[in-house]
Design a protein around this motif. Structure first.
Motif, short mmCIF file in Angstrom:
data_model
loop_
_atom_site.label_atom_id
_atom_site.label_comp_id
_atom_site.label_asym_id
_atom_site.label_seq_id
_atom_site.Cartn_x
_atom_site.Cartn_y
_atom_site.Cartn_z
N MET A 1 12.80 0.28 46.16
CA MET A 1 12.30 -1.23 46.38
C MET A 1 11.00 -1.07 47.22
N ARG A 2 10.20 -1.87 47.19
CA ARG A 2 8.96 -2.44 48.05
C ARG A 2 9.42 -2.94 49.57
N PRO A 30 28.91 -18.73 42.73
CA PRO A 30 28.07 -17.64 43.43
C PRO A 30 27.72 -15.95 42.73
N THR A 31 28.93 -16.26 41.21
CA THR A 31 28.60 -15.33 40.15
C THR A 31 26.91 -15.28 39.47
N ARG A 32 26.53 -16.95 39.59
CA ARG A 32 25.54 -17.47 39.01
C ARG A 32 24.17 -16.26 39.67
N LEU A 33 24.10 -16.57 41.04
CA LEU A 33 23.25 -16.08 42.28
C LEU A 33 23.36 -14.57 42.10
N GLY A 34 24.59 -14.12 42.28
CA GLY A 34 24.69 -12.77 42.20
C GLY A 34 24.09 -12.16 40.83
N PHE A 35 24.25 -12.76 39.39
CA PHE A 35 23.56 -12.43 38.17
C PHE A 35 21.91 -12.41 38.38
N LEU A 39 19.99 -8.99 37.83
CA LEU A 39 19.35 -9.27 36.66
C LEU A 39 17.82 -8.62 37.20
N LYS A 40 17.28 -9.26 37.94
CA LYS A 40 15.58 -8.55 39.39
C LYS A 40 15.21 -8.27 39.44
N PHE A 41 16.92 -7.35 40.16
CA PHE A 41 16.52 -5.80 40.79
C PHE A 41 16.83 -5.05 39.88
N PHE A 42 17.47 -4.97 38.52
CA PHE A 42 17.22 -4.47 37.04
C PHE A 42 15.44 -4.32 36.99
N GLU A 43 15.32 -6.31 36.76
CA GLU A 43 13.76 -5.36 36.25
C GLU A 43 12.67 -5.20 36.70
N ARG A 47 17.05 0.11 36.95
CA ARG A 47 18.03 0.55 37.37
C ARG A 47 18.90 -0.32 38.38
N PHE A 48 19.97 -0.04 38.33
CA PHE A 48 21.55 -1.31 39.01
C PHE A 48 21.26 -0.60 40.79
#
Length: 60
Positions: A1-2, A30-35, A39-43, A47-48
């Motif tokens: 990660m930068r 909280p599920t929405r925020l975590g997802f 999602l953006k991390f994976f993009e 990777r997760f």
């Protein structure tokens, strides 16, 4: 990660776009925020995260 992020980079990389909203439509609270974060991390990283826990101090 930068480690260094300009404000423009943060907006460009971490903002949800049309297709992203379709994916999070059935999540709530909280599920929405975590997802969204996963999602953006994976993009960005293709990777997760390797572990759970707080983000580093350099996270935007």
């Amino acid at each position: 990660m930068r480690q260094e992020w300009s404000p423009e980079d943060v907006v460009a990389c971490w903002t949800l776009v049309d297709g992203d909203w379709d994916l999070v439509a059935n999540k709530s609270g909280p599920t929405r925020l975590g997802f969204c974060l996963m999602l953006k991390f994976f993009e960005i990283e293709a990777r997760f995260p390797a572990r759970t826990g707080p983000c580093s101090a350099s996270a935007p």
